[in-house]
Design an enzyme around this catalytic site. Sequence first.
Site, PDB file in Angstrom:
ATOM      1  N   LYS A  45       0.697  -1.265   0.090  1.00 14.51           N
ATOM      2  CA  LYS A  45      -0.063   0.098  -0.144  1.00 14.51           C
ATOM      3  C   LYS A  45       0.750   1.304   0.151  1.00 14.51           C
ATOM      4  CE  LYS A  45      -3.791  -2.672   2.023  1.00 14.51           C
ATOM      5  NZ  LYS A  45      -3.709  -3.817   2.911  1.00 14.51           N
ATOM      6  N   CYS A  89      -7.636  -6.846   6.894  1.00 14.79           N
ATOM      7  CA  CYS A  89      -7.965  -7.993   5.728  1.00 14.79           C
ATOM      8  C   CYS A  89      -8.529  -8.977   6.448  1.00 14.79           C
ATOM      9  CB  CYS A  89      -6.650  -8.450   5.084  1.00 14.79           C
ATOM     10  SG  CYS A  89      -5.430  -9.102   6.281  1.00 14.79           S
TER      11      CYS A  89
HETATM   12  N1  SAM Z   1       0.483  -2.156   4.720  1.00 14.51           N
HETATM   13  C1  SAM Z   1       1.506  -3.466   4.400  1.00 14.51           C
HETATM   14  C2  SAM Z   1       1.397  -3.592   3.098  1.00 14.51           C
HETATM   15  O1  SAM Z   1       0.354  -3.210   2.239  1.00 14.51           O
HETATM   16  O2  SAM Z   1       2.375  -4.571   2.381  1.00 14.51           O
HETATM   17  C3  SAM Z   1       0.780  -4.757   5.309  1.00 14.51           C
HETATM   18  C4  SAM Z   1       0.892  -4.345   6.541  1.00 14.51           C
HETATM   19  S1  SAM Z   1       0.294  -5.633   7.555  1.00 14.51           S
HETATM   20  C5  SAM Z   1      -1.659  -5.884   7.138  1.00 14.51           C
HETATM   21  C6  SAM Z   1       0.293  -5.111   9.223  1.00 14.51           C
HETATM   22  C7  SAM Z   1       1.492  -4.672   9.616  1.00 14.51           C
HETATM   23  O3  SAM Z   1       1.298  -4.203  11.100  1.00 14.51           O
HETATM   24  C8  SAM Z   1       2.695  -5.705   9.969  1.00 14.51           C
HETATM   25  O4  SAM Z   1       3.698  -5.643   9.000  1.00 14.51           O
HETATM   26  C9  SAM Z   1       3.064  -5.706  11.034  1.00 14.51           C
HETATM   27  O5  SAM Z   1       4.480  -5.758  11.533  1.00 14.51           O
HETATM   28  C10 SAM Z   1       2.725  -4.215  11.620  1.00 14.51           C
HETATM   29  N2  SAM Z   1       2.327  -4.235  13.233  1.00 14.51           N
HETATM   30  C11 SAM Z   1       2.230  -5.210  14.098  1.00 14.51           C
HETATM   31  N3  SAM Z   1       1.947  -4.568  15.349  1.00 14.51           N
HETATM   32  C12 SAM Z   1       1.886  -3.401  15.387  1.00 14.51           C
HETATM   33  C13 SAM Z   1       1.614  -2.364  16.165  1.00 14.51           C
HETATM   34  N4  SAM Z   1       1.360  -2.557  17.648  1.00 14.51           N
HETATM   35  N5  SAM Z   1       1.433  -1.096  15.819  1.00 14.51           N
HETATM   36  C14 SAM Z   1       1.606  -0.856  14.248  1.00 14.51           C
HETATM   37  N6  SAM Z   1       1.853  -1.922  13.430  1.00 14.51           N
HETATM   38  C15 SAM Z   1       1.947  -3.083  14.055  1.00 14.51           C
END
Ligand code: SAM
Length: 468
Positions: free
Chosen positions: A124, A240
Site C-alpha cells: 500500500k 484484511c
Molecule cells: N500495509 C502493508 C502492505 O500493504 O504491504 C501490510 C501491513 S500488515 C497488514 C500489518 C503490519 O502491522 C505488519 O507489518 C506488522 O508488522 C505491523 N504491526 C504489528 N504490530 C503493530 C503495532 N502494534 N503497531 C503498528 N503496526 C503493527
Amino acid sequence: MPLPPLMHMLPERFEIRMRTLLGDEADAFFAALAESPRVGLRVNLLKVRAEDFAGLTGWPFEPVPWCDEGYVIPGADEARPGRHPYHAAGLYYLQDPSAMAAAVLLDPQPGELALDLAAAPGGKATHIASRMRGRGLLVANDVVRNRTAALVENFERSGIANALVMSSQPADLAAQWPGQFDRVLVDAPCSGEGMFRKAEAARQEWNEAHVQGCATRQSAILDDAAVLVRPGGRMVYATCTFAPEENEAVIAAFLRQHPDFALRQPPSFPGFDPGRPDWISPDLARGLPLERCVRIWPHRSVGEGHFFAVLDRQGDQEAPDPDVGRGRLPRDATALFETFWHETLALDLPEYGWQQYGEWLHWLPVDPEWWGTQRPLRAGLRVGKLAKGRFEPHHALALWLQPDKVLQWLDLRSDSAELAAYLRGETLLSSGPDGWTLTTVDGFSLGWGKRVQGVVKNHYPRGLRQHR
Ligand code: SAM
C-alpha cells in the site's frame, strides 16, 4: 456434495461464525474460499502510465473496478509476472486487487505529507508513493523492524525518493508529529481471515481470543494514529479480516471517543459492499453511519476479503511544509561526486538536501531537524557510496532515474539473451565511452554497469540476481 478442499482446513469456529453472519450467502462465500486467489498487478505511475503499460506485455488483463492502474491477470501461472524483467525494473507491484482500494480511498495528492503507520512489506505504501508522483513526503513505518528490509527493497525497486522508512512505536510517532499529516493509513495487524485462502499461517493462528486481542490492539493503534492527522486531514483504517469485532466495532468505538472525526461516504464501485452495523452490539452502533464502511468479499468481487473506513478529521489546518534544509555535499566528497554526476547524468546537481551516513551519500526529501529524535532506517534516496577514493552509485539511484537523464545507457530487449545474462550478474560486451552506464530494459531503468574498453562490468545487486 463433497466439500471443497479448503473447507477441511478452515477453523471450525470460524466456519460457524461466518455461517451465522452470512446465512444464505455462506455457501457462495465458502465456495469462493475454495477457489484459487486472483493475481493482481498495479502499475507504478512513477515509471509508466497505466494505459501505456497495458500494451507492453501482451498478457490478458482485466480491470480492477476501483483502481485505474490496477489489473487482474487471468493467465498469471503462465505469464509469471513476478519473474519478468519489468518487475525487476519496478514497472509494477503484484498486489491483491482488494488491497489496492486503500490508497484509492486515502487519495494522497502530490506535494502532501502522508504516513503509512503499518507499512511493511510496502504494497500500500508503494501505491501511495505512486499516486504522489514523487512530490511531497511519505513516512513508511512498521514496528516490526525485520519487516522493514523488504519495505526498503520495494521502495528502491519502485524508484521512490521522497520517503522515510521508520521502525517506531505509533505512540512515539504521535509524540513527534502531532497534527502534521494530510493522510494517514492504518493497515492494522489483524486476524487475517481475508487471507485464509492464501496463507496457511493465518488459518493456523486463528481463534476467537486472537480476534479479540487484535481488536484491542487495533483500537490502541488508531488512538495514536488519530493524533497524527492534521485537522482537515484524512485517515483510512484497513484490515484484511471479516470479523466485525475488528472492523465495525473498532470504528464505532473510535468515533464515540473522537468526535472530531467523521466517517466519510466513499465512492461506490462494483465490489464495494457496505459495512454491517447489524453485526455489532446495537448500543455501540446506535446513531453511527457504519454502513459507510467498505467491505470487499471474495464471493462478490475480484479480491481477497478486506475492510476499510475513511475517517476525515474536522477542522482546517495546513500541514507543515518541511523543506530539504541546508545540507550541502560533504566537503571531502564534493570533487569525487561532482565528477561522477557530470560524467554520468544529464541533470542539474541539487545544491541542498545532502546527508552522509557512514560511507553512504543520501539525497533527502526533508531536513533532518524535522524528524527530531526519531531515527529513520532509510532517509530519501541512497545515491551511492564514497569509499577508497571512489564514488559508486547505488542501485536505488538507477531505479529512480528516468533513462533520458543519463548520458550513457545500454538498452536490452526484455526477451534477449543479453538481458538474461545481465540479470544473472554476467559481464556484457558493448562499445562506447568508458564509465558508468545505466542498463535499461526496453527503455526502462534496471541497474548499473561500468564500461571499460568495451566490457561492461555488472553492478546489478547480488541479492537480486536471477538464476532461472
Ligand atoms: N500495509 C502493508 C502492505 O500493504 O504491504 C501490510 C501491513 S500488515 C497488514 C500489518 C503490519 O502491522 C505488519 O507489518 C506488522 O508488522 C505491523 N504491526 C504489528 N504490530 C503493530 C503495532 N502494534 N503497531 C503498528 N503496526 C503493527
